[in-house]
Structures are given as structure tokens and as C-alpha cells.
Design an enzyme around this catalytic site. Structure first.
Site, short mmCIF file in Angstrom:
data_model
loop_
_atom_site.label_atom_id
_atom_site.label_comp_id
_atom_site.label_asym_id
_atom_site.label_seq_id
_atom_site.Cartn_x
_atom_site.Cartn_y
_atom_site.Cartn_z
N TYR A 199 -18.44 3.70 -0.12
CA TYR A 199 -19.60 3.57 0.53
C TYR A 199 -20.45 3.63 1.55
CZ TYR A 199 -19.36 1.87 -3.82
OH TYR A 199 -18.93 1.40 -5.83
N LYS A 217 -16.54 3.00 14.03
CA LYS A 217 -16.26 2.30 12.91
C LYS A 217 -15.12 1.41 12.64
CE LYS A 217 -15.51 2.72 8.02
NZ LYS A 217 -14.79 3.67 6.18
N THR A 266 1.16 -1.21 0.21
CA THR A 266 0.28 -0.07 -0.26
C THR A 266 1.33 1.27 0.16
OG1 THR A 266 -1.87 1.20 1.06
CG2 THR A 266 0.06 0.28 2.45
N PHE A 323 -15.74 6.90 3.68
CA PHE A 323 -15.31 7.15 2.57
C PHE A 323 -15.78 6.28 2.06
CE2 PHE A 323 -12.35 3.74 1.54
CZ PHE A 323 -12.18 3.18 2.94
N ASP A 368 -6.97 -6.18 -0.60
CA ASP A 368 -8.46 -5.55 -1.51
C ASP A 368 -10.00 -5.51 -0.92
OD1 ASP A 368 -8.53 -4.73 -3.92
OD2 ASP A 368 -10.53 -6.53 -4.00
N ASN A 376 -1.24 3.84 1.65
CA ASN A 376 -1.98 4.85 2.76
C ASN A 376 -1.12 4.42 3.78
OD1 ASN A 376 -3.66 5.24 4.19
ND2 ASN A 376 -5.12 4.98 2.94
N HIS A 396 -1.63 5.80 6.41
CA HIS A 396 -2.93 6.18 7.38
C HIS A 396 -3.26 4.09 7.38
CE1 HIS A 396 -6.21 6.49 10.20
NE2 HIS A 396 -7.03 5.38 9.59
P1 IMP Z 1 -9.46 -1.35 -1.04
O1 IMP Z 1 -9.60 -2.07 -1.62
O2 IMP Z 1 -9.18 -1.11 0.16
O3 IMP Z 1 -9.09 -0.51 -1.68
O4 IMP Z 1 -11.15 -0.68 -1.14
C1 IMP Z 1 -11.70 -0.45 -3.03
C2 IMP Z 1 -13.30 0.19 -2.72
O5 IMP Z 1 -13.96 -0.45 -1.97
C3 IMP Z 1 -12.78 1.51 -2.08
O6 IMP Z 1 -12.45 2.89 -2.70
C4 IMP Z 1 -14.06 1.86 -1.54
O7 IMP Z 1 -15.13 2.46 -2.60
C5 IMP Z 1 -14.84 0.51 -1.28
N1 IMP Z 1 -14.41 0.88 0.43
C6 IMP Z 1 -13.20 -0.42 0.98
N2 IMP Z 1 -14.13 -0.32 2.47
C7 IMP Z 1 -15.22 0.47 2.45
C8 IMP Z 1 -15.35 1.62 3.44
O8 IMP Z 1 -14.55 0.49 5.00
N3 IMP Z 1 -16.41 2.27 3.70
C9 IMP Z 1 -16.84 2.49 2.49
N4 IMP Z 1 -16.37 2.12 0.90
C10 IMP Z 1 -14.93 1.13 1.14
#
Ligand code: IMP
Length: 190
Positions: free
Chosen positions: A149, A170, A7, A147, A68, A9, A11
Site C-alpha cells: 500500500y 522509508k 520468513t 511495495f 506480521d 524473505n 531481504h
Molecule cells: P507482512 O506481514 O509483512 O507480509 O505484510 C502483510 C501485508 O501488509 C503485505 O502484503 C502488504 O500488503 C501490507 N504491508 C505490510 N508492510 C507494508 C509496507 O511497508 N508497505 C506497504 N504495505 C505493507
């Protein structure tokens, strides 16, 4: 011992480092000079998480993990799923949410879940850790925290959306924190 988290990120990195024993020093992609776009072409969260950790093993020969996440909505056959970040074809979350609400119009079943899968490669072995939080999709946006959804998702047992909860709340119940806790319990037992 060094462990790479696939990552950039900061945070996310700090959050996991705080939960892992001092035995493991976590490093990000930028810490190891990895600036490539790691392919994410799987059709499941596990495949995408594994692609990230496999990539680092193949190209950097380092112990590592990748994650993911996304939202699965039952009435939409599990969509947006692995396409959560770009469901409408853009990264604009107001458009992604609008598309979800449009597709759910008139559907009674509002059940959904957020899921995270973490793929760990340690000493040549593959391990998966999963976290999920069940809930429902409402038909309006509520709240400004979080962030993605969060404004349309209410976890079971609560009245507020993720975006109406303080972040600490959360983080106690989220899919990501469940998966991370499983990863950390495993690492701390090594
Ligand atoms: P990532 O794999 O953690 O980057 O998540 C991919 C996508 O899933 C993000 O861009 C969000 O649209 C959605 N998503 C993942 N985790 C969350 C969450 O905790 N809240 C809201 N949307 C999430």
C-alpha cells in the site's frame, strides 16, 4: 546462538541480521528445511506473529521469532488489518488498493497506520515487539518504490508517499524498522 526468523524473505533476514549482534546467527525457514505453510488464522497481528513462533517451537524446538504487518485505516474500522495481503480476495495489490480507495470514497477521515508485531520465543519465554507509523491515505497512487500500500500512504510529517521515498528513508521511519530495532535492542542486551 542460532535464532530462526519465520520468513523466507532473504531481504528481511539480511536487514535484521545487520542490526543484531554476532552472538545471534539468524536462519530462515528454508535454512532449517521448514517448507510447511505455517497457519496464519489470527484476527490480530500479535496472534499471527505468535502463531508463527509457536509453530517453530512446537515442531522444531528452536528459539525463533515471527512477524506480521499490515495497514489499519480508521474510517474502515481498522481494515484491511490482518487481511492486508489479500483484502480483495487476491494478492494483486492493484486490486487491493482499488478496493481501499473505493471504500474510502466520500469519507473525510483519512487517518491510518502501518503496524508490525514481532513475536519472539527465547529460552521458553514469550516477548512481543511492536512498531507503528501514523499517516493518511490519499485518493490516488503516487510513486513506484516500495511495495503493498506504499503508493497511497503518506506518513505524518512528510509530503511524499512511502512509494515516493528512497528505500533508506522509508526504512528509517517504517513500522517494521521500529519493531525490528526494539527486537534487536532486546537481543543485544541478552
Ligand atoms: P507482512 O506481514 O509483512 O507480509 O505484510 C502483510 C501485508 O501488509 C503485505 O502484503 C502488504 O500488503 C501490507 N504491508 C505490510 N508492510 C507494508 C509496507 O511497508 N508497505 C506497504 N504495505 C505493507
Amino acid at each position: 546462538m542460532e535464532l530462526i526468523f519465520a520468513t523466507n524473505n532473504a531481504h528481511k533476514l539480511a536487514e535484521v541480521q545487520a542490526l543484531v549482534s554476532d552472538k545471534f546467527i539468524l536462519k530462515s525457514l528454508s535454512d532449517i528445511g521448514c517448507t510447511e505453510d505455517i497457519p496464519e488464522t489470527g484476527i490480530t497481528f500479535s496472534e499471527n506473529a505468535k502463531q508463527k513462533s509457536d509453530y517453530l517451537v512446537q515442531h522444531y524446538q528452536l528459539d525463533c521469532f515471527g512477524d506480521d504487518s499490515g495497514l489499519e485505516i480508521d474510517a474502515l474500522n481498522g481494515e484491511p488489518g490482518v487481511y492486508s495481503a489479500r483484502y480483495s480476495g487476491t494478492r494483486d495489490m492493484s486490486q487491493n488498493i482499488a478496493l481501499v480507495l473505493e471504500k474510502l470514497k466520500g469519507k473525510e477521515n483519512r487517518s491510518a497506520r502501518f503496524k508490525t508485531v514481532i513475536s519472539l520465543q527465547l529460552n521458553g519465554n514469550q516477548h512481543f515487539f511492536e512498531g507503528a507509523v501514523e499517516g493518511k491515505i490519499i485518493d490516488e497512487l503516487r510513486g513506484t518504490e516500495g511495495f503493498g500500500y506504499d503508493p497511497i500512504f503518506i506518513p505524518n510529517g512528510y509530503d511524499e508517499t512511502f512509494a515516493e521515498m528512497p528505500l533508506e528513508q522509508k526504512n528509517k521511519i517504517s513500522h517494521r524498522s521500529i519493531a525490528v530495532q526494539k527486537l534487536c535492542a532486546f537481543l543485544n542486551s541478552q
